[in-house]
Design a protein around this motif. Structure first.
Motif, PDB file in Angstrom:
ATOM      1  N   TRP A  64      91.107  38.801 -21.846  1.00 17.08           N
ATOM      2  CA  TRP A  64      89.883  37.997 -21.938  1.00 17.08           C
ATOM      3  C   TRP A  64      89.887  37.088 -23.173  1.00 17.08           C
ATOM      4  O   TRP A  64      89.496  35.924 -23.090  1.00 17.08           O
ATOM      5  CB  TRP A  64      88.682  38.937 -21.987  1.00 17.08           C
ATOM      6  CG  TRP A  64      87.348  38.293 -21.792  1.00 17.08           C
ATOM      7  CD1 TRP A  64      86.452  37.947 -22.752  1.00 17.08           C
ATOM      8  CD2 TRP A  64      86.738  37.931 -20.544  1.00 17.08           C
ATOM      9  NE1 TRP A  64      85.321  37.392 -22.183  1.00 17.08           N
ATOM     10  CE2 TRP A  64      85.473  37.377 -20.830  1.00 17.08           C
ATOM     11  CE3 TRP A  64      87.149  38.033 -19.207  1.00 17.08           C
ATOM     12  CZ2 TRP A  64      84.602  36.914 -19.840  1.00 17.08           C
ATOM     13  CZ3 TRP A  64      86.284  37.580 -18.212  1.00 17.08           C
ATOM     14  CH2 TRP A  64      85.034  37.020 -18.536  1.00 17.08           C
ATOM     15  N   ILE A  88      81.224  42.647 -23.996  1.00 11.61           N
ATOM     16  CA  ILE A  88      81.628  43.222 -22.721  1.00 11.61           C
ATOM     17  C   ILE A  88      81.920  44.702 -22.941  1.00 11.61           C
ATOM     18  O   ILE A  88      82.476  45.085 -23.980  1.00 11.61           O
ATOM     19  CB  ILE A  88      82.894  42.517 -22.182  1.00 11.61           C
ATOM     20  CG1 ILE A  88      82.592  41.060 -21.841  1.00 11.61           C
ATOM     21  CG2 ILE A  88      83.458  43.245 -20.955  1.00 11.61           C
ATOM     22  CD1 ILE A  88      83.843  40.254 -21.537  1.00 11.61           C
ATOM     23  N   ALA A 110      83.954  47.930 -21.335  1.00  7.97           N
ATOM     24  CA  ALA A 110      85.052  48.236 -20.417  1.00  7.97           C
ATOM     25  C   ALA A 110      85.127  49.728 -20.151  1.00  7.97           C
ATOM     26  O   ALA A 110      84.788  50.559 -20.997  1.00  7.97           O
ATOM     27  CB  ALA A 110      86.375  47.747 -21.003  1.00  7.97           C
ATOM     28  N   TRP A 136      84.531  46.742 -15.383  1.00  7.62           N
ATOM     29  CA  TRP A 136      83.379  46.386 -16.214  1.00  7.62           C
ATOM     30  C   TRP A 136      82.484  47.608 -16.367  1.00  7.62           C
ATOM     31  O   TRP A 136      82.037  48.201 -15.393  1.00  7.62           O
ATOM     32  CB  TRP A 136      82.600  45.247 -15.567  1.00  7.62           C
ATOM     33  CG  TRP A 136      82.753  43.945 -16.289  1.00  7.62           C
ATOM     34  CD1 TRP A 136      81.769  43.248 -16.900  1.00  7.62           C
ATOM     35  CD2 TRP A 136      83.946  43.170 -16.475  1.00  7.62           C
ATOM     36  NE1 TRP A 136      82.264  42.098 -17.472  1.00  7.62           N
ATOM     37  CE2 TRP A 136      83.606  42.022 -17.221  1.00  7.62           C
ATOM     38  CE3 TRP A 136      85.276  43.353 -16.103  1.00  7.62           C
ATOM     39  CZ2 TRP A 136      84.537  41.058 -17.584  1.00  7.62           C
ATOM     40  CZ3 TRP A 136      86.194  42.395 -16.461  1.00  7.62           C
ATOM     41  CH2 TRP A 136      85.828  41.267 -17.195  1.00  7.62           C
ATOM     42  N   TRP A 194      73.433  40.973 -19.085  1.00 10.90           N
ATOM     43  CA  TRP A 194      74.283  41.180 -20.242  1.00 10.90           C
ATOM     44  C   TRP A 194      73.448  41.414 -21.501  1.00 10.90           C
ATOM     45  O   TRP A 194      72.308  40.951 -21.601  1.00 10.90           O
ATOM     46  CB  TRP A 194      75.269  40.035 -20.467  1.00 10.90           C
ATOM     47  CG  TRP A 194      74.705  38.662 -20.440  1.00 10.90           C
ATOM     48  CD1 TRP A 194      73.753  38.150 -21.254  1.00 10.90           C
ATOM     49  CD2 TRP A 194      75.068  37.629 -19.541  1.00 10.90           C
ATOM     50  NE1 TRP A 194      73.504  36.857 -20.938  1.00 10.90           N
ATOM     51  CE2 TRP A 194      74.310  36.501 -19.883  1.00 10.90           C
ATOM     52  CE3 TRP A 194      75.996  37.527 -18.498  1.00 10.90           C
ATOM     53  CZ2 TRP A 194      74.426  35.294 -19.209  1.00 10.90           C
ATOM     54  CZ3 TRP A 194      76.094  36.340 -17.836  1.00 10.90           C
ATOM     55  CH2 TRP A 194      75.323  35.238 -18.178  1.00 10.90           C
TER      56      TRP A 194
END
Length: 455
Positions: free
Chosen positions: A255, A303, A305, A317, A331
């Motif tokens: 990413w 983010i 994980a 995700w 988010w």
């Protein structure tokens, strides 16, 4: 109240005198007119119509009808007071089959838009690629085909030669990691491939295309300011659990590093090198690592994980902490992460930074006009307050930040989410195409005019 001069406003906020306030969109998300004036199909036209995966069966066929309504949209940008408009060119509008013959009506459309922006005192910032690969090229393998880098370079020549006399700010790509990961490893975007080798090929060939595109623009546009736009967010293991650490490390590399590192440092991160080496030829890294003028940062939040052996790479995700404050699209809002990312970009790459996307989604009534026609999107104003303060803190700590572009000017087609989440400063009634300036748009207008400091 008389508006302050831009340099006075920037100084009051602790920013550079030449700081740029702007807004962003992309071609497929706003233009519509997908079958008009010779435009060819893109991979997103095909995904919307044939592949599914788009909420509520939405398409970009009409979107915001920006193709026809651009004069109104330019006038609204002028009302807000932005100094720059970042938009993308639709490759299939300029070259319907992705290579060879150019489409004159497509060229003419962007001439009109660019000239209209300049007449309004708004600087056009052009992004060459925002995910709408011509379907004819995908039929030949798309980004998994090394030749696609050369096709992109040829397309860049067309654009640079046509618009370079008026457009001086150019970006090669928008969010490399998103369209390669979600298009070739996780089936969340076009073209919907899930294959490790395809993902690695796409990464490398897009990097090559970037390098070629930089050279094309440099060669054809006098005084060009060239960059690329990267999405970067810190990746954390879900729940802080040890079993999710390895997944977070690999996801973070895919990413955050596999594009910016080779483009600015000249090498791929060690964690991916064994996967990348089969696709790298002699001289490739020099072709990728070309001198640019700035880095564009698109940022929303961190983010999370988690390990997921059923996925292509073993990561998935994860969920943010239940206590995280986040908008309706899901988010988390962590302004300190935005501040830290701006500082890390400065430390690692030592380049000027433009925040090319930042904003807040909404829905479920929070972005709809009330009985008096007012859109009271207070959540978005709160988001801007926190994030712009974080940006100012980063600048005070040494980050070389030169501009801030809101995502987005308009409520638009949000890819797989269709028309559910709304990000615009302007509300769009997708039935009538009526535009309404939201309270957040008025807040941004007043910030730019110096009527407040972002409080």
């Amino acid at each position: 109240m008389v508006a302050k001069k831009p340099e006075t406003v920037a100084k009051a906020l602790g920013l550079r005198p030449d700081f740029v306030w702007g807004v962003s969109t992309s071609a497929y998300q706003v233009e519509g007119a997908v079958k008009e004036d010779g435009r060819g199909p893109s991979i997103w036209d095909i995904r919307c119509r044939l592949q599914g995966g788009v909420w509520n069966g939405a398409t970009g066929d009409v979107a915001c009808d920006h193709y026809h309504r651009w004069p109104e949209d330019v006038a609204l940008m002028r009302e807000i007071g932005v100094g720059a408009y970042r938009f993308s060119l639709a490759w299939p509008r300029l070259q319907p089959r992705g290579r060879g013959a150019v489409n004159q009506p497509g060229l003419d459309f962007y001439d009109r838009l660019i000239d209209g922006l300049l007449e309004a005192g708004i600087e056009p910032w052009v992004c060459l690629y925002h995910w709408d690969l011509p379907q004819a090229l995908d039929d030949l393998g798309g980004w998994t085909n090394r030749d696609c880098a050369g096709w992109f370079a040829d397309y860049a020549v067309v654009a640079a030669k046509r618009y370079g006399d008026r457009v001086k700010h150019w970006a090669t790509f928008n969010e490399f990691s998103v369209f390669t990961m979600f298009g070739y490893a996780i089936d969340w975007a076009a073209p919907g491939v899930t294959d490790r080798s395809a993902h690695m090929k796409a990464i490398h060939h897009v990097n090559l295309a970037h390098g070629l595109g930089v050279d094309v623009v440099r060669d054809h546009v006098a005084g060009a300011s060239i960059g690329a736009i990267h999405n970067r967010q810190i990746v954390r293991p879900e729940g802080g659990l040890e079993e999710n650490v390895a997944a977070a490390e690999l996801l973070s590399a895919h990413w955050n590093l596999v594009f910016v590192d080779p483009q600015h440092l000249g090498y791929y991160p060690a964690i991916v090198i064994n996967d990348m080496e089969p696709h790298v030829r002699a001289g490739d890294m020099a072709r990728i690592c070309r001198p640019t003028d700035w880095i564009g940062l698109n940022h929303y939040g961190p983010i999370y994980a988690k390990a997921d052996p059923a996925t292509t790479w073993g990561y998935g995700w994860g969920a943010p902490p239940e206590s995280a404050n986040h908008p309706e699209v899901g988010w988390p809002i962590f302004p300190e992460v935005f501040r830290d990312e701006l500082l890390e970009l400065t430390r690692r790459y030592k380049m000027p930074i433009f925040v090319t996307e930042n904003g807040c989604g909404g829905g479920k009534g929070s972005d709809e006009p009330d009985g008096a026609g007012e859109v009271k999107d207070t959540h978005r104003i709160a988001y801007f307050r926190e994030y712009i303060k974080a940006m100012r803190d980063a600048a005070a700590a040494g980050a070389d930040i030169r501009g801030y572009f809101v995502w987005s000017l308009l409520d638009n087609f949000e890819w797989g989410s269709g028309y559910g989440p709304r990000f615009g400063l302007l509300h769009v009634d997708f039935g009538t195409q009526k535009r309404t300036l939201k309270n957040s748009g008025k807040w941004y207008r007043d910030l730019i005019a110096g009527r407040h400091k972002g409080e």
